[in-house]
Design a protein around this motif. Structure first.
Motif, PDB file in Angstrom:
ATOM      1  N   UNK A 141      61.339  23.744   8.316  1.00 23.95           N
ATOM      2  CA  UNK A 141      62.614  23.556   9.027  1.00 23.95           C
ATOM      3  C   UNK A 141      62.489  22.509  10.130  1.00 23.95           C
ATOM      4  N   UNK A 142      63.175  21.404   9.952  1.00 24.09           N
ATOM      5  CA  UNK A 142      63.184  20.345  10.973  1.00 24.09           C
ATOM      6  C   UNK A 142      64.608  19.837  11.016  1.00 24.09           C
ATOM      7  N   UNK A 143      65.327  20.287  11.979  1.00 24.67           N
ATOM      8  CA  UNK A 143      66.763  20.068  11.989  1.00 24.67           C
ATOM      9  C   UNK A 143      67.240  19.911  13.429  1.00 24.67           C
ATOM     10  N   UNK A 147      64.457  29.481  14.631  1.00 25.55           N
ATOM     11  CA  UNK A 147      63.168  29.234  13.983  1.00 25.55           C
ATOM     12  C   UNK A 147      62.313  28.388  14.924  1.00 25.55           C
ATOM     13  N   UNK A 148      61.018  28.534  14.787  1.00 24.50           N
ATOM     14  CA  UNK A 148      60.084  27.665  15.496  1.00 24.50           C
ATOM     15  C   UNK A 148      60.011  26.336  14.740  1.00 24.50           C
ATOM     16  N   UNK A 178      71.192  36.445   9.844  1.00 30.19           N
ATOM     17  CA  UNK A 178      71.640  37.817   9.579  1.00 30.19           C
ATOM     18  C   UNK A 178      70.644  38.605   8.727  1.00 30.19           C
ATOM     19  N   UNK A 179      69.496  38.039   8.501  1.00 26.18           N
ATOM     20  CA  UNK A 179      68.531  38.623   7.567  1.00 26.18           C
ATOM     21  C   UNK A 179      67.170  38.740   8.250  1.00 26.18           C
ATOM     22  N   UNK A 180      66.517  39.887   8.094  1.00 25.95           N
ATOM     23  CA  UNK A 180      65.171  40.037   8.647  1.00 25.95           C
ATOM     24  C   UNK A 180      64.136  39.557   7.636  1.00 25.95           C
ATOM     25  N   UNK A 181      63.378  38.581   8.014  1.00 36.31           N
ATOM     26  CA  UNK A 181      62.278  38.116   7.169  1.00 36.31           C
ATOM     27  C   UNK A 181      61.170  37.596   8.062  1.00 36.31           C
ATOM     28  N   UNK A 213      68.630  29.602   9.546  1.00 31.06           N
ATOM     29  CA  UNK A 213      69.687  29.552   8.527  1.00 31.06           C
ATOM     30  C   UNK A 213      70.004  30.922   7.923  1.00 31.06           C
ATOM     31  N   UNK A 214      69.172  31.923   8.154  1.00 36.04           N
ATOM     32  CA  UNK A 214      69.413  33.271   7.642  1.00 36.04           C
ATOM     33  C   UNK A 214      69.356  34.252   8.820  1.00 36.04           C
TER      34      UNK A 214
END
Ligand SMILES: [Ca+2]
Ligand SMILES: [Ca+2]
Ligand SMILES: [Ca+2]
Ligand SMILES: [Ca+2]
Ligand SMILES: [Ca+2]
Ligand SMILES: [Ca+2]
Ligand SMILES: [Ca+2]
Ligand SMILES: [Ca+2]
Ligand SMILES: [Ca+2]
Ligand SMILES: [Ca+2]
Ligand SMILES: [Ca+2]
Ligand SMILES: [Ca+2]
Ligand SMILES: [Ca+2]
Ligand SMILES: [Ca+2]
Ligand SMILES: [Ca+2]
Ligand SMILES: [Ca+2]
Lengths: 153, 153, 153, 153, 153, 153, 153, 153, 153, 153
Positions: F3-5, F72-73, F35-38, F32-33
């Motif tokens: 992820x680089x945004x 996200x990191x 609402x989701x635990x991951x 981007x997610x």
């Protein structure tokens, strides 16, 4: 370099192998994250003592995990303490548990465990596993992952 | 050198392979940390018995974990006891559980388990896993970590 | 199923463990590719004998490679021959070489080698490697690939 | 049980750790296959000495391969000889080669090699590999197969 | 403890990381077995330099084998020399060979080789293998045995 | 490519190694997610710092697991942040926990843990394991699976 | 960072995946040790092409070893060249050898070899091994060490 | 996708398992690099036949290496040929060599070798290694690297 | 030799491969420790069936764990039952679960689980894991430890 | 052969790589054991996508575990769906979770998890772990067992 700070009285001096576990000095230093529960693991594959019955050398691979409270175990003094068993008689079960207790008594950890993985004698190695009690909640403590003894083939 | 102390009646004597498990003498010695719950593991990759149907040799890799109560299992007598199966017929499932029960009955541990990892016969090896009951609270008992059978390739 | 054909006098019969290597019968069968140089390898991780000094059991993992001439080594008789050491005294170096010589003398191979990988005694295992002479030209003979002894850790 | 026969003057006696390599007695016994070229390998993962500069313990895993001539190396005396380095100062390169030379000088093998695999100091372990000369023709000598040092990860 | 003796001018002093490979001092000490051909191996998994194009850190695992002539490579100075690349730009192929040449030029070995196993960049790691010439006859030089890069899975 | 945004302020620019952890900029990007635990895991085997006592280099293999909340990191900024320890003094226990806390404070994860697997010093490596608290329910978090330190053999 | 210097015409530019191997530009740079024989190894576990018959993706792990003459293979152009097979049909045997030949024709090495380790199709993977000729004297070229395919279990 | 081209008469058709090796059709296709010496390796871990004595299933892991001349071995026909042993009786030594000979007779390679690694029967697996003759000069042929049989533990 | 006793109706007879799973006879024998909860594990790496769509062979490695009640699974009949799939069509998911159910229905275990580890098809292997319900309290059931599929590299 | 039955609309047809994940058709088939809770695992080491920022290829090893409800995931359509990412831009964290969600939305499993193990970029690989919620009671779900990233050495 592991934590070697005030309290580490043997640090920076050349210190010989202590004559025995009794005379070895084990040091503690202040825990820089005393408000946080975490685990420090020392892996010591260079442990040797003597068999109290035959006087012959014994060898072990030791792994020590603990959750520090106010204190960290000072690593150079641990090295010297373990070296102090070099010419000292010790039974496998007793020795492993006693090392754990000595360290726990000094640093008063929230939790400590020790695994002693001894080299085979008579074809049958002994492993010893001891811990002080309940792991504090939400502390992460991975397996020690030491390979089991296999014999040959 | 593992615990070999008073109670170890065969220690220091040259003792032949016992004729059968029934005649083998298994010894116990006092637990030096009887007030502490810990695990001792014996790994015995040199086990062999005979097939009761064909008389042909069978081989196994045995791992025994226990939490001692008042007694430790004396290691030399364990070696002789296991050697006593050498010319003795034994089914895999039965033999593994029976060894565990014999040891447990002698040393009255707080917990004991035995894993028997047998060499393949007919392409399909049998492993047997038995334990006496519930592991006492806050005792640390790692996996035995024996590799599964793979066949070839 | 390995080569078990005419010459395999013990095949299809239930045969007990021979009393000693001397009385064990080792069989040979005709090589179906006698005009071709190739290698057959037997891997026998289930070998045990007795220590001639102490009478205690010894264990080894044996690997035998050979280039057959007119004869193949019959596999069931090999199994029985190896089992005949079960209650027989044998020194490590001597035993490994002697097994190789006994087989070579029966099947008159173009080449034979044996590796004996013995379980540790006194912390120091012995491995023994013997071959009959020069590998014939253009024969492919891979390493035996047995893992070295590691101790613990 | 490895070769322990006439010539093995320390066999069957309880012998303490020799004070130094110089005073340790290394024994030889007659080679039962003196007319045959083969290899015997001793694997000694339980070696420790002292650093001549700091006095701190060093550890090594040693593997010795040789092609015996008239003599075998007696295994119990090897164990005692290696134990004699326990409180003795030794540099890695020097010590490994010197052990090889001492053994070779006693047993006059047709060939000998020694691998010394030392535990890391300063993050950089040293391994030492020495052999006496040319391996005799048609002798089979597998790799020692000791794992290289990896650091972590 | 490896060879640290006269000639080791930095030994026993606290020495900072040299500013660059050019200013780092690499030391040699007398070979105690100068009449004997053998191999010494240094394994250095803690090597890092900078990319000359991007300035970002690079990492490598280095293994150096040599057959000493009159001199041994002093291990503490090797550690400092390797550390001197820490803030120094270096291409993978060039750097690995240049380290080998610098050492060889100092200690004038009978033979030297270096393996540089670089961490992946762009998904494709580079390994570099260089040696000075022909290995002297009858010197034993095992594989370096570093695991190949695998990606994932 | 991770992820680089937006939020990744250093992305697409050539950025030098920051002078210190304090001056290094660590970036976060939108999850981007959300609402989701991951779990996202970063494995960083290329970490190095300096010993605060001796100034010598230390090395570690770091593994960071987290359950993202809103953020996200950003991976390139993580790389630069870790590189900022290159010429910075840090004790093992302190440094590992501090990295975890710095990241957690920026990205406010639902959970985060860090394992620091340090290269051996004095023969005894230190591993450090810290996590922020309780893993959210029904989140899958595998073992980090880093091999334990073994010494040699 | 590997060799990326004059001659590296794509270096520092963002370059898309070439449409086909034919249109991909492979670059060479001057060898900084052109007077020295050594080996450079590229390991590329991220290779994919299409099956010319079915159009389905194929995957391979490629390892390329070479002894540079006047030129080094520029690593970024290698990455792009390998990526150019992404939407290109290629048979396993043909493709592996053709990649080797294309590189050899550009950099005119003293020696080059390529190993292609293809993922299984129909349960039977194909590996391909090609080299240009004789390895120059006194060049050290280790095994590629890629694990063989095993199936399951 | 491996070489499947003109000559591959069974390609693109659904073909059942042939009744026996005798009736199985093995195909060859033109070698696209017929002027170049290289090796192609097929690894077939899914081989099974029947024991000619007992009718029980046998299993093997087969690896075939060859240096093609004018022809490549067509991979789908190889799969069907190997599957044709499924209900066919075959001795281990004979079967392995016969498969090698059948393939060699069809494709007339410059060199071919086959390794058959059979699953254990009676505790003692058989491996078979055959090659056609001398490997052509300057052809690179790595070890097959199949793990030896270990038993348990 | 595993449990082969009354109830083992096929024991001691030469029995051919059954025509189909439906006609194969699976036998049970009395559990010698029916009052004790323990686990027996069968590892069967030699399983093969046919694809119901294409008729081509499929292969799997199966591992079956169960806690016996009144009955043990007779091992020879298990071997014959598994062999009965040899010329029988079966989907991976369905087949694995069906084998587990058939065995469970015969021996009425306190618990049973089966792991089916299938060889790759289309590059993507399928594993199937089924168990009958809750493991009884205080029963020890180790991981099956089968290696995951890796592809190549 | 995995489950390929009614509902598998692409089965038996030659289907090209879909242009994008959006246009790829993922199929489901009826679960033959819909009344039983079990796990099916797909291991896909052949996954590749493009970096949305640079357009360069990314690679991952994916493992998908699920407990089917009424439907199984049809394996050929899974293969095509995964192949549809081949020329499609995707961030690591997003892509892994999105694949899991797409599959879950089609087959409505009782439980699903996906592990994405990405090849390193910038020296730091990312792994992603997602699951749908709580594993149903008494379902057996082993670790995925994918090796962690190690760097080199
Ligand atoms: Ca664990
Ligand atoms: Ca565990
Ligand atoms: Ca297999
Ligand atoms: Ca080899
Ligand atoms: Ca070798
Ligand atoms: Ca590393
Ligand atoms: Ca070698
Ligand atoms: Ca891979
Ligand atoms: Ca786990
Ligand atoms: Ca060790
Ligand atoms: Ca090699
Ligand atoms: Ca090789
Ligand atoms: Ca074994
Ligand atoms: Ca477990
Ligand atoms: Ca496995
Ligand atoms: Ca697990």
């Amino acid at each position: 370099m592991a934590a070697e700070k005030p309290g580490a009285t043997q640090l920076g001096k050349q210190v010989g192998i202590p004559d025995s576990p009794e005379t070895a000095q084990l040091d503690r230093v202040a825990n820089p994250h005393a408000d946080t529960d975490y685990v420090a693991r020392f892996t010591a594959p260079e442990f040797t003592s003597l068999c109290p019955v035959t006087g012959q050398p014994d060898f072990a691979h030791l792994v020590i995990d603990y959750v520090p409270g106010a204190w960290l175990l000072e690593s150079k003094s641990l090295k010297l303490y373990l070296a102090s068993f070099r010419n000292h008689g010790a039974f496998h079960e007793d020795c492993t548990v006693a090392i754990g207790k000595r360290i726990a008594s000094l640093i008063e950890p929230k939790f400590l465990r020790i695994g002693g993985y001894w080299y085979p004698r008579g074809g049958i190695p002994i492993d010893v596993f001891w811990q002080t009690g309940t792991l504090p909640k939400d502390v992460w403590l991975p397996d020690q992952g030491v390979q089991p003894y296999r014999g040959r083939g």
